[in-house]
Scaffold this active site. Structure first.
Site, PDB file in Angstrom:
ATOM      1  N   ARG A   1       0.831  -1.214   0.000  1.00  0.00           N
ATOM      2  CA  ARG A   1       0.000   0.000   0.000  1.00  0.00           C
ATOM      3  C   ARG A   1       0.864   1.262   0.000  1.00  0.00           C
ATOM      4  NH1 ARG A   1      -3.257   1.131   5.161  1.00  0.00           N
ATOM      5  NH2 ARG A   1      -1.396   2.291   5.614  1.00  0.00           N
ATOM      6  N   GLU A   2       1.973   1.230   0.713  1.00  0.00           N
ATOM      7  CA  GLU A   2       2.813   2.423   0.865  1.00  0.00           C
ATOM      8  C   GLU A   2       3.974   2.453  -0.131  1.00  0.00           C
ATOM      9  OE1 GLU A   2       1.747   4.759   2.659  1.00  0.00           O
ATOM     10  OE2 GLU A   2       0.325   3.733   3.951  1.00  0.00           O
TER      11      GLU A   2
END
Length: 146
Positions: free
Chosen positions: A43-44
């Site tokens: 996600r990051e």
């Protein structure tokens, strides 16, 4: 090109003066830790680096100096060198930021909903941030005109 919206980002800058960071720390059972890290890493992935730091835990609603429990925590920080990082022109223009946040919708939903949840969290834990308050007022003004 322009991204979907704006997010609050920790910046890895050791020259920055800070009174600290207030947030939420989640305890992850050791048998799930690798799976969780893999998902959050994915996600990051857009320009964030993973860090491990000792953090001091407070109570559920307010940080207090009396709280002395310190734990190792994983967090992600961005960089001003990230191509998706908002330009200085946008960061210095409250109205431009408010217009983006008020109208942007991305895979995670409305940018304004994300922003208002951030403001609500800050109020809940007693963090007073004049920049967030001014930006919130501007977004509400823009939305009331729509």
């Amino acid at each position: 090109g322009l991204w979907g919206g704006l997010v609050a980002t920790l910046i890895a800058d050791e020259t920055e003066d800070s009174d600290g960071i207030v947030g939420v720390a989640y305890r992850i059972a050791s048998e799930h830790s690798l799976e969780v890290i893999d998902k959050v890493d994915f996600r990051e992935k857009g320009g964030y680096l993973r860090y491990v730091q000792q953090v001091q835990l407070g109570s559920d609603t307010k940080f207090t100096e009396e709280s002395k429990e310190t734990v190792e925590a994983v967090f992600y920080a961005g960089s001003v060198n990230n191509p998706s990082f908002a330009s200085k022109h946008i960061r210095n223009d409250l109205t431009a930021m408010a217009k983006i946040i008020a109208s942007a919708v991305g895979p995670s939903g409305k940018n304004s909903e994300y922003f208002f949840k951030l403001c609500d969290f800050c109020r809940q834990v007693g963090v007073k941030d004049s920049h967030l308050q001014e930006l919130e007022a501007e977004i509400l003004t823009i939305q009331s005109r729509a």
